[in-house]
Design a protein around this motif. Structure first.
Motif, PDB file in Angstrom:
ATOM      1  N   ALA A   1       0.879  -1.130  -0.078  1.00  0.00           N
ATOM      2  CA  ALA A   1       0.042  -0.068   0.124  1.00  0.00           C
ATOM      3  C   ALA A   1       0.851   1.293  -0.193  1.00  0.00           C
ATOM      4  O   ALA A   1       0.462   2.211  -0.559  1.00  0.00           O
ATOM      5  N   HIS A   2       2.160   1.094   0.707  1.00  0.00           N
ATOM      6  CA  HIS A   2       3.009   2.309   0.854  1.00  0.00           C
ATOM      7  C   HIS A   2       4.462   1.958   0.144  1.00  0.00           C
ATOM      8  O   HIS A   2       5.222   1.812   0.716  1.00  0.00           O
TER       9      HIS A   2
ATOM     10  N   SER B   1      -3.418   4.544   2.379  1.00  0.00           N
ATOM     11  CA  SER B   1      -4.038   3.790   3.573  1.00  0.00           C
ATOM     12  C   SER B   1      -5.167   2.890   3.175  1.00  0.00           C
ATOM     13  O   SER B   1      -5.377   2.195   4.040  1.00  0.00           O
TER      14      SER B   1
ATOM     15  N   GLU C   1      -4.259  -0.592   2.732  1.00  0.00           N
ATOM     16  CA  GLU C   1      -3.575  -1.231   3.756  1.00  0.00           C
ATOM     17  C   GLU C   1      -4.105  -2.647   4.048  1.00  0.00           C
ATOM     18  O   GLU C   1      -3.580  -3.972   4.583  1.00  0.00           O
TER      19      GLU C   1
ATOM     20  N   GLN D   1      -3.301  -5.177   1.348  1.00  0.00           N
ATOM     21  CA  GLN D   1      -1.910  -5.490   1.107  1.00  0.00           C
ATOM     22  C   GLN D   1      -1.359  -7.042   1.310  1.00  0.00           C
ATOM     23  O   GLN D   1      -1.842  -7.524   2.163  1.00  0.00           O
TER      24      GLN D   1
END
Length: 269
Positions: free
Chosen positions: A133-134, A176, A179, A182
């Motif tokens: 996600a990040h 986010s 998340e 993920q």
């Protein structure tokens, strides 16, 4: 060569069944999905070429989210000192079943919660970042495992490929929201597919220099847009010739026609 494993699928964990299915397609000769097999072999060759180009044996390599461990085992056979990592600790015995030669260490678990006595010359992150996600935070964290002057070798699907319909990471205002999903496996778990310009930006943000970028595996090789139906009739030599030709096209065309991306990034300090 990786030793072939034969499984009684009625007695092994579910995680073994999944990776065994892909091993059959990718390294054991099951030709039922030729596009997948060809694409995997292209990725393997690019990874090995990049690693051999930037680090000689017996450099220390960390293979993150290594699953069934094929890259780990191939690199160990070439003489590298490789640490296998994956969240799924139950895959360790499966990888050991395939092991033949070389120096392999097993470090299952969340790699960011593990402690290593020393940094690595190379960290390999193959087909992972698209499940995160990040990706910006992920790349920054991965860079901490690399020695100053060491390298990250990354492969990921090419976001510029004409059949990609997933969002650009740089266009997402609230990553986010992803998340909860993920780290889901396989292509169903892809969140973002990075574009070449995004990789350059993410590299700089993580304190890395982008040293090399290669796009590979065109639609024919990957069996997309129903071309997979033709692959069983086309000699591999022809497929490879067309693949080679595609990689000589101008970069703007390669971005549209190639499904895979491989990059090498160097830690600045």
């Amino acid at each position: 060569m990786i030793k072939r494993v034969t499984l009684d699928t009625s007695t092994v964990p579910e995680s073994w069944k999944e990776v065994y299915y892909y091993d059959n397609l990718e390294i054991y000769g099951n030709r039922s999905v030729l596009g997948h097999t060809y694409a995997y072999n292209n990725r393997r060759q690019v990874i090995i070429d990049f690693i051999k180009r930037f680090q000689k044996t017996p450099a220390k390599i960390l293979d993150i989210a290594a699953a069934q461990g094929n890259y780990t085992l191939w690199l160990a056979e070439l003489g590298y000192d490789v640490t296998w990592n994956d969240l799924r600790s139950d895959l360790v015995p499966y990888v050991k079943e395939k092991y033949e030669v070389g120096n392999v260490t097993y470090a299952p678990g969340n790699v960011f919660e593990l402690g290593f006595e020393e940094d690595f010359d190379i960290v390999l992150i193959a087909e992972i970042i698209e499940h995160v996600a990040h990706p910006d935070d992920f790349l920054r964290k991965v860079s901490k495992f690399v020695k100053p002057g060491g390298y990250i070798v990354m492969t990921t699907p090419n976001g510029g490929y004409f059949r990609n319909h997933l969002p650009r990471f740089s266009d997402c205002h609230d990553p986010s929201q992803f998340e909860a999903i993920q780290f889901s496996p396989n292509s169903d778990g892809h969140i973002f597919l990075l574009h070449t310009d995004e990789v350059e930006v993410l590299s700089k943000q993580a304190g890395l220099n982008l040293l090399a970028l290669r796009l590979y595996t065109n639609s024919l090789t990957n069996g997309h847009v129903k071309l997979g139906l033709l692959l069983k009739y086309i000699p591999l030599s022809i497929v490879r010739s067309i693949e080679s030709l595609t990689q000589k096209l101008p970069l703007f065309l390669q971005r549209k026609l190639n499904t895979g991306m491989a990059v090498v990034m160097q830690r600045v300090s």
